[in-house]
Write a protein that holds these residues in place. Structure first.
Motif, short mmCIF file in Angstrom:
data_model
loop_
_atom_site.label_atom_id
_atom_site.label_comp_id
_atom_site.label_asym_id
_atom_site.label_seq_id
_atom_site.Cartn_x
_atom_site.Cartn_y
_atom_site.Cartn_z
N ARG A 352 -55.70 23.01 61.22
CA ARG A 352 -56.44 22.11 60.33
C ARG A 352 -57.06 20.96 61.12
O ARG A 352 -58.23 20.62 60.93
CB ARG A 352 -55.50 21.58 59.25
CG ARG A 352 -56.19 20.67 58.23
CD ARG A 352 -55.20 20.25 57.17
NE ARG A 352 -55.82 19.35 56.21
CZ ARG A 352 -55.20 18.79 55.17
NH1 ARG A 352 -53.91 19.08 54.96
NH2 ARG A 352 -55.84 17.98 54.36
N ARG A 355 -59.92 22.25 63.34
CA ARG A 355 -61.14 22.47 62.56
C ARG A 355 -61.83 21.13 62.28
O ARG A 355 -63.06 21.01 62.39
CB ARG A 355 -60.79 23.17 61.25
CG ARG A 355 -62.02 23.46 60.39
CD ARG A 355 -61.65 24.18 59.10
NE ARG A 355 -60.93 23.31 58.17
CZ ARG A 355 -59.67 23.46 57.80
NH1 ARG A 355 -58.95 24.46 58.30
NH2 ARG A 355 -59.10 22.62 56.95
N GLY A 356 -61.05 20.11 61.94
CA GLY A 356 -61.62 18.80 61.67
C GLY A 356 -62.32 18.20 62.87
O GLY A 356 -63.41 17.61 62.75
N ILE A 359 -65.68 19.98 63.41
CA ILE A 359 -66.70 19.53 62.44
C ILE A 359 -67.19 18.13 62.80
O ILE A 359 -68.39 17.82 62.71
CB ILE A 359 -66.12 19.57 61.02
CG1 ILE A 359 -65.87 21.03 60.60
CG2 ILE A 359 -67.07 18.90 60.03
CD1 ILE A 359 -65.16 21.19 59.28
N GLN A 363 -71.16 17.39 63.69
CA GLN A 363 -72.01 16.47 62.93
C GLN A 363 -72.70 15.44 63.82
O GLN A 363 -73.69 14.83 63.41
CB GLN A 363 -71.18 15.77 61.85
CG GLN A 363 -70.72 16.72 60.75
CD GLN A 363 -69.75 16.07 59.78
OE1 GLN A 363 -69.15 15.02 60.07
NE2 GLN A 363 -69.57 16.69 58.61
N ASP A 384 -63.20 29.43 58.02
CA ASP A 384 -63.10 28.07 57.51
C ASP A 384 -64.34 27.26 57.86
O ASP A 384 -64.86 26.50 57.02
CB ASP A 384 -61.85 27.39 58.08
CG ASP A 384 -60.56 28.01 57.56
OD1 ASP A 384 -60.62 28.72 56.54
OD2 ASP A 384 -59.51 27.77 58.18
N LEU A 385 -64.81 27.39 59.09
CA LEU A 385 -65.99 26.64 59.50
C LEU A 385 -67.23 27.11 58.74
O LEU A 385 -68.08 26.30 58.36
CB LEU A 385 -66.20 26.79 61.01
CG LEU A 385 -65.18 26.10 61.92
CD1 LEU A 385 -65.40 26.52 63.37
CD2 LEU A 385 -65.27 24.59 61.78
N GLU A 387 -67.34 28.31 55.75
CA GLU A 387 -67.26 27.77 54.40
C GLU A 387 -67.71 26.32 54.34
O GLU A 387 -68.18 25.85 53.30
CB GLU A 387 -65.82 27.89 53.88
CG GLU A 387 -65.42 29.32 53.54
CD GLU A 387 -63.99 29.40 53.04
OE1 GLU A 387 -63.34 28.33 52.94
OE2 GLU A 387 -63.52 30.52 52.76
N GLU A 388 -67.58 25.62 55.48
CA GLU A 388 -68.03 24.22 55.56
C GLU A 388 -69.53 24.12 55.88
O GLU A 388 -70.06 23.02 56.05
CB GLU A 388 -67.24 23.49 56.64
CG GLU A 388 -65.75 23.37 56.37
CD GLU A 388 -65.43 22.32 55.31
OE1 GLU A 388 -66.33 21.51 54.98
OE2 GLU A 388 -64.29 22.31 54.81
#
Length: 524
Positions: A352, A355-356, A359, A363, A384-385, A387-388
């Motif tokens: 988790r 992944r954060g 991201i 950005q 997961d990525l 889906e973001e």
């Protein structure tokens, strides 16, 4: 002349045998239409010895397959009868084998059919060609299918020893891609080839420095063991000496392989063995030169893009999760990469949080693409990525290459990416991470401990992570992740901030100044 009459009973046949049985060179030219090169002639003359033991290490395009096809046809046609131990034996036996049986079909078998087609164009040989049957799996003389033939044999590691118990006075065994054939097969061949007319021919590229084939060019060669005592005639065919190989092709291989002294060039072109003190893909000299590059290798005016290169820790095989920010431009062998930063290098970060962090970095960048190893835990990270809303490219680098050129050189995408990274480091198309202290030494260690080898088809293959671990070599997580940027067919999105100023003159001047700066750094 009726083709129903046995070839043994034809006077013209016995005159033919008398002329060509001891003159393979003339047989190749007169009957098969092959004008021999000096290398081919050396091989033909060596095979005329009834107890020939000949081993050929060869580059690409040297004509070895053509001469082997002629040798097989010569042995089929020119050895009809032999008398020994009070008996007469009709017919010769020829076996052509390889670790991969398809290699025989694609190589020697195809060439034999071409040579046979040439023989059929000679009207005076109709009495002969009408008595030869050529099938997918065997050739034979009419009326003697079981005793006078050429057969394929499988010599893979999982294959039974097909040649065991095969005895014939006039017997030829040809082993193609011999460096990939297990010694157990050679042990049986040696036990089979005991009679006065038994010939053995081995051919391969020099992809391995162990095994029986390698030994026939060293301690078992005629240089160390007299021929009459079983020494092997060891020959080397170089592509540079082959008249059908063009200068343009040689120049392409020179660039592709990284110079005349590179192992790949020595194997594929010079017909030498893969002998190297370290057998590691990237040398410390390459790394030290690359680390001296301080100036940018991608200009702000150029249409560059951004990659986030991500590898997920997988416990037993990968100890660290890695995320590297890379600036990239160009494609294929022209790709340039600047590794800008490594925001994540951890053996304790959870999925988790990882992944954060990805991201967060994503950005910050314009039109970035995220490259993730989709094996194991990486697959869930990709999902997961995605889906973001992240632009993700899934990497499955155990897969074979897609591009034809790369399929010929690499066993899989991992090997392709690693070799392309090496070439970029060597050629100054890669600006490495600016790390310090222990991290810097870790990166250097990983880069200079990448064991590799070549398959029998001279394809690069990297040593598996399991075997590396058995040798005490830790998983090269940083270098693995860096290599993602050089994978084939992985494209980048041009950054919104790229290429916003400068005309052609400005571009030329900036590239010239960059080149001068890089050359100065490399020669310091």
């Amino acid at each position: 002349m009726s083709s129903n009459k046995s070839i043994i009973n034809l006077p013209v046949y016995h005159k033919f045998v008398e002329k060509y049985q001891a003159d393979l060179v003339s047989f190749c030219f007169d009957i098969c239409g092959l004008a021999l090169t000096s290398d081919q002639q050396d091989l033909a003359q060596a095979m005329e010895n009834p107890r020939a033991l000949v081993s050929v290490v060869s580059g690409t395009g040297t004509g070895k397959t053509a001469i082997v096809a002629c040798i097989c046809l010569w042995h089929l046609i020119c050895f009809p009868v032999v008398s020994y131990d009070g008996k007469a034996e009709i017919g010769s036996n020829t076996y052509v084998g390889a670790a991969a049986l398809q290699q025989v079909a694609d190589g020697v078998w195809k060439e034999m059919n071409d040579r046979f087609a040439h023989m059929k164009t000679i009207p005076e040989l109709k009495w002969l060609t009408s008595r030869i049957v050529n099938l997918t799996e065997s050739w034979y003389i009419t009326g003697h299918k079981e005793t006078w033939f050429i057969h394929k044999i499988a010599l893979g590691n999982s294959d039974s020893v097909a040649i065991a118990g095969k005895h014939r006075f006039s017997q030829l065994i040809v082993v193609d891609e011999a460096s990939g054939v297990s010694d157990k097969h050679f042990d049986v061949i040696k036990g089979t080839q005991t009679q006065g007319g038994n010939r053995t021919l081995l051919l391969s590229q020099g992809t391995k420095t162990v095994g029986f084939f390698y030994r026939t060019h060293h301690e078992l060669s005629q240089l160390n063991v007299p021929i009459e005592d079983g020494g092997w005639v060891n020959l080397s065919f170089s592509s540079e000496d082959a008249p059908h190989v063009t200068l343009a092709w040689l120049k392409e291989r020179l660039i592709e392989c990284g110079g005349r002294d590179s192992i790949e060039y020595r194997i594929r072109v010079l017909g030498q063995f893969a002998e190297d003190d370290e057998m590691t893909l990237i040398t410390r000299l390459m790394i030290n030169r690359a680390l001296k590059i301080a100036s940018d290798i991608i200009g702000e005016h150029e249409p560059y893009g951004w990659f986030l290169l991500c590898d997920v820790a997988m416990g037993e095989y990968r100890d660290y999760s890695v995320c590297i920010v890379a600036k990239v431009i160009g494609n294929g062998k022209d790709r340039r990469v600047e590794y800008v930063s490594m925001p994540v290098y951890s053996n304790s970060i959870d999925m988790r949080t990882f992944r954060g962090r990805i991201i967060e970095e994503y950005q910050k960048l314009s039109n970035a693409r995220v490259l993730v190893d989709a094996g194991g835990n990486g697959l869930q990270l990709c999902k997961d990525l995605e889906e973001e809303g992240v632009d993700v490219h899934r990497i499955t680098w155990g897969n074979p290459c897609f591009q034809i050129e790369n399929k010929k050189r690499f066993i899989n995408l991992r090997a392709q990416a690693m070799v392309y990274l090496r070439d970029a480091i060597r050629d100054g198309r890669c600006k490495l991470l600016k790390l310090v202290g222990r991290l810097k030494e870790t990166m250097i260690y990983q880069a200079t401990h990448l064991p590799y080898s070549f398959t029998e088809q001279t394809k690069y293959q990297m040593q598996s992570k399991q075997k590396m671990r058995e040798q005490g070599i830790s998983s090269p997580d940083i270098i693995d992740t860096c290599s993602f940027a050089y994978l084939e067919r992985v494209h980048y999105n041009v950054s919104d901030k790229a290429g916003v100023f400068g005309g052609k003159k400005h571009n030329r001047e900036e590239k010239r100044s960059q080149l001068k700066a890089r050359l100065a750094e490399l020669t310091d």
